[in-house]
Design an enzyme around this catalytic site. Structure first.
Site, PDB file in Angstrom:
ATOM      1  N   CYS A 112       0.802  -1.240   0.000  1.00  0.00           N
ATOM      2  CA  CYS A 112       0.000   0.000   0.000  1.00  0.00           C
ATOM      3  C   CYS A 112       0.828   1.280   0.000  1.00  0.00           C
ATOM      4  O   CYS A 112       0.291   2.355  -0.246  1.00  0.00           O
ATOM      5  CB  CYS A 112      -0.950   0.002   1.191  1.00  0.00           C
ATOM      6  N   HIS A 240      -2.737   6.982   2.237  1.00  0.00           N
ATOM      7  CA  HIS A 240      -3.292   5.708   1.777  1.00  0.00           C
ATOM      8  C   HIS A 240      -4.708   5.556   2.345  1.00  0.00           C
ATOM      9  O   HIS A 240      -4.956   5.842   3.515  1.00  0.00           O
ATOM     10  CB  HIS A 240      -2.388   4.563   2.227  1.00  0.00           C
ATOM     11  N   ASN A 270     -10.373   0.163  -0.253  1.00  0.00           N
ATOM     12  CA  ASN A 270      -8.914   0.205  -0.106  1.00  0.00           C
ATOM     13  C   ASN A 270      -8.295  -0.431  -1.351  1.00  0.00           C
ATOM     14  O   ASN A 270      -8.389  -1.642  -1.543  1.00  0.00           O
ATOM     15  CB  ASN A 270      -8.515  -0.557   1.160  1.00  0.00           C
TER      16      ASN A 270
HETATM   17  C1  LIG Z   1     -10.099  -4.408  10.048  1.00  0.00           C
HETATM   18  C2  LIG Z   1     -10.765  -3.436  11.023  1.00  0.00           C
HETATM   19  C3  LIG Z   1     -11.793  -2.599  10.314  1.00  0.00           C
HETATM   20  C4  LIG Z   1     -11.482  -4.273  12.074  1.00  0.00           C
HETATM   21  O1  LIG Z   1     -12.064  -3.399  13.024  1.00  0.00           O
HETATM   22  P1  LIG Z   1     -11.862  -3.691  14.559  1.00  0.00           P
HETATM   23  O2  LIG Z   1     -12.541  -2.618  15.275  1.00  0.00           O
HETATM   24  O3  LIG Z   1     -10.392  -3.855  14.817  1.00  0.00           O
HETATM   25  O4  LIG Z   1     -12.634  -5.021  14.717  1.00  0.00           O
HETATM   26  P2  LIG Z   1     -12.142  -6.433  15.318  1.00  0.00           P
HETATM   27  O5  LIG Z   1     -11.246  -7.114  14.354  1.00  0.00           O
HETATM   28  O6  LIG Z   1     -11.634  -6.207  16.718  1.00  0.00           O
HETATM   29  O7  LIG Z   1     -13.519  -7.182  15.378  1.00  0.00           O
HETATM   30  C5  LIG Z   1     -14.566  -6.752  16.242  1.00  0.00           C
HETATM   31  C6  LIG Z   1     -15.766  -7.639  16.041  1.00  0.00           C
HETATM   32  O8  LIG Z   1     -16.328  -7.393  14.747  1.00  0.00           O
HETATM   33  C7  LIG Z   1     -16.445  -8.612  14.027  1.00  0.00           C
HETATM   34  N1  LIG Z   1     -16.287  -8.338  12.610  1.00  0.00           N
HETATM   35  C8  LIG Z   1     -15.191  -8.415  11.856  1.00  0.00           C
HETATM   36  N2  LIG Z   1     -15.466  -8.105  10.573  1.00  0.00           N
HETATM   37  C9  LIG Z   1     -16.782  -7.821  10.554  1.00  0.00           C
HETATM   38  C10 LIG Z   1     -17.659  -7.445   9.531  1.00  0.00           C
HETATM   39  N3  LIG Z   1     -17.256  -7.269   8.274  1.00  0.00           N
HETATM   40  N4  LIG Z   1     -18.958  -7.234   9.842  1.00  0.00           N
HETATM   41  C11 LIG Z   1     -19.402  -7.373  11.081  1.00  0.00           C
HETATM   42  N5  LIG Z   1     -18.615  -7.748  12.110  1.00  0.00           N
HETATM   43  C12 LIG Z   1     -17.320  -7.967  11.845  1.00  0.00           C
HETATM   44  C13 LIG Z   1     -15.344  -9.485  14.586  1.00  0.00           C
HETATM   45  O9  LIG Z   1     -15.621 -10.855  14.364  1.00  0.00           O
HETATM   46  C14 LIG Z   1     -15.405  -9.125  16.058  1.00  0.00           C
HETATM   47  O10 LIG Z   1     -16.471  -9.818  16.638  1.00  0.00           O
HETATM   48  P3  LIG Z   1     -16.360 -10.381  18.145  1.00  0.00           P
HETATM   49  O11 LIG Z   1     -16.142  -9.173  19.004  1.00  0.00           O
HETATM   50  O12 LIG Z   1     -17.664 -11.071  18.337  1.00  0.00           O
HETATM   51  O13 LIG Z   1     -15.178 -11.306  18.133  1.00  0.00           O
HETATM   52  C15 LIG Z   1      -9.729  -2.525  11.706  1.00  0.00           C
HETATM   53  O14 LIG Z   1      -8.945  -3.254  12.612  1.00  0.00           O
HETATM   54  C16 LIG Z   1      -8.833  -1.870  10.723  1.00  0.00           C
HETATM   55  O15 LIG Z   1      -9.256  -1.123   9.855  1.00  0.00           O
HETATM   56  N6  LIG Z   1      -7.519  -2.103  10.838  1.00  0.00           N
HETATM   57  C17 LIG Z   1      -6.566  -1.591   9.890  1.00  0.00           C
HETATM   58  C18 LIG Z   1      -6.510  -2.545   8.751  1.00  0.00           C
HETATM   59  C19 LIG Z   1      -5.966  -1.928   7.530  1.00  0.00           C
HETATM   60  O16 LIG Z   1      -6.034  -0.742   7.341  1.00  0.00           O
HETATM   61  N7  LIG Z   1      -5.442  -2.763   6.687  1.00  0.00           N
HETATM   62  C20 LIG Z   1      -4.922  -2.368   5.451  1.00  0.00           C
HETATM   63  C21 LIG Z   1      -3.531  -2.009   5.642  1.00  0.00           C
HETATM   64  S1  LIG Z   1      -2.937  -1.364   4.210  1.00  0.00           S
END
Ligand SMILES: CC(C)(COP(=O)(O)OP(=O)(O)OC[C@H]1O[C@@H](n2cnc3c(N)ncnc32)[C@H](O)[C@@H]1OP(=O)(O)O)[C@@H](O)C(=O)NCCC(=O)NCCS
Length: 314
Positions: A112, A240, A270
């Site tokens: 990215c 990004h 993304n």
């Molecule tokens: C991926 C991201 C959106 C997840 O959000 P988060 O707040 O960290 O969420 P978590 O992974 O802790 O998951 C929280 C809950 O939501 C659930 N969940 C995950 N994806 C889900 C979706 N698409 N829809 C609904 N629920 C979802 C999980 O299973 C978890 O459930 P639980 O509490 O029952 O176990 C976030 O961590 C993020 O954006 N991180 C950066 C990733 C990124 O930018 N990557 C690209 C890099 S270039």
């Protein structure tokens, strides 16, 4: 050793729009969760287009917007992590499609952060006299590497391309591409990966989130400092497009309340290496940033890697 500047930009997105409700048809998720946690409302997903097709479409537009022809280009650099073919590289494919006959042509993979790495590399090539007019392209077809049964990733990633024509600045002209600040955190390499066979994007979302919202603002400020631009002077911030909460978190720490903050992620998802040139090209197309105004680009992601620089808007 003159510097370089961005002469013009272009972008390409597939026509197919996929909404959050569309994704909720096949994995357990919903529009509200995706909007709140990531900020995406819809994304574009490619059909038959290859990475090279999308890259060439964006680059062709950038060339036309620059008023240059294929004969003017002596270097093509493509940032991508989703090229399926190992050889020829995407840069050679793009050159062939656009009729650029003998350019230096290579691909860069820093996921990215790829576009900012590629732009920095091309700026160095121009400063060294190895190029006069270059095409710098960020392109991804992440849909080929998405596990469409994994709700934690399939809601995030998308397809598209953005391209810039970068040219040597005149002797008496200030450089339009500032010094690149680049680096990596190799021991966090497992946080975002597309590995194995068959490869799918996997990530530790919270690790990436914490890193992005704590480590990157000081590095982005360093890019401003090296360009001699105060954050308050920035007309726009084009990071990004990973997550609107990450974008807002970094922007807040930069202290740039009057700058335009690019949030193309809302309608594009993304698109990894494509996200910065895609967002910048749209800002320029909509004439939201005046020509010559300073814009901070900052890419980050798989590796983990990061890179950024201040550019003057074409
Ligand atoms: C991926 C991201 C959106 C997840 O959000 P988060 O707040 O960290 O969420 P978590 O992974 O802790 O998951 C929280 C809950 O939501 C659930 N969940 C995950 N994806 C889900 C979706 N698409 N829809 C609904 N629920 C979802 C999980 O299973 C978890 O459930 P639980 O509490 O029952 O176990 C976030 O961590 C993020 O954006 N991180 C950066 C990733 C990124 O930018 N990557 C690209 C890099 S270039």
């Amino acid at each position: 050793m003159t510097g370089s500047r961005i002469l013009a930009l272009g972008h390409y997105q597939p026509s197919r729009v996929v909404t959050n409700d569309d994704i909720a048809q096949f994995v357990e998720t919903n529009d509200e969760w995706i909007r709140d946690r990531v900020g995406i409302v819809s994304r574009r997903i490619a059909g038959d287009e290859t990475v090279a097709d999308m890259a060439a479409a964006a680059a062709g537009k950038a060339l036309a917007n620059a008023g240059l022809t294929a004969a003017d280009i002596d270097l093509v650099v493509v940032a991508t992590c989703t090229a399926v073919d190992r050889s020829p590289n995407v840069a050679c494919r793009v050159a062939a499609k656009l009729g650029i006959t003998a350019p230096g042509a290579f691909d860069i993979n820093t996921a990215c952060s790829g576009f900012a790495y590629a732009l920095g590399t091309v700026d160095h090539a121009i400063r060294a006299g190895a190029s006069r007019n270059a095409l710098v392209i960020g392109v991804e077809k992440l849909s080929d590497f998405t596990d469409w049964t994994d709700r934690s990733t399939c809601i995030i990633f998308a397809d598209g391309a953005g391209a810039a024509v970068v040219t040597a600045a005149a002797e008496d002209e200030p450089a339009g591409v500032g010094p690149v600040v680049w680096g990596s955190v190799p021991d966090k390499g497992d946080a975002v990966r597309i590995e194995g066979w068959r490869p799918y994007v996997k990530q530790e979302g919270q690790t990436v989130f914490r890193w992005a919202t704590t480590a990157l603002a000081p590095l982005a400020l360093k890019a401003c400092e090296q360009a001699g631009v105060a954050p308050s002077e920035l007309a726009a911030f084009v990071p990004h497009q990973a997550n609107t909460r990450i974008i807002d978190g970094i922007a807040k720490r930069l202290g740039i309340p009057d700058a335009i903050i690019a949030k193309d992620i809302v309608e594009s998802g993304n698109t990894s290496a494509a996200s910065i040139p895609l967002a910048l090209s749209k800002l320029v197309e909509r004439r939201e940033v005046p020509s010559g105004a300073p814009v901070l680009l900052f890419g980050f992601g798989g590796g983990l890697t990061y890179a950024g620089q201040v550019v003057r808007c074409p």
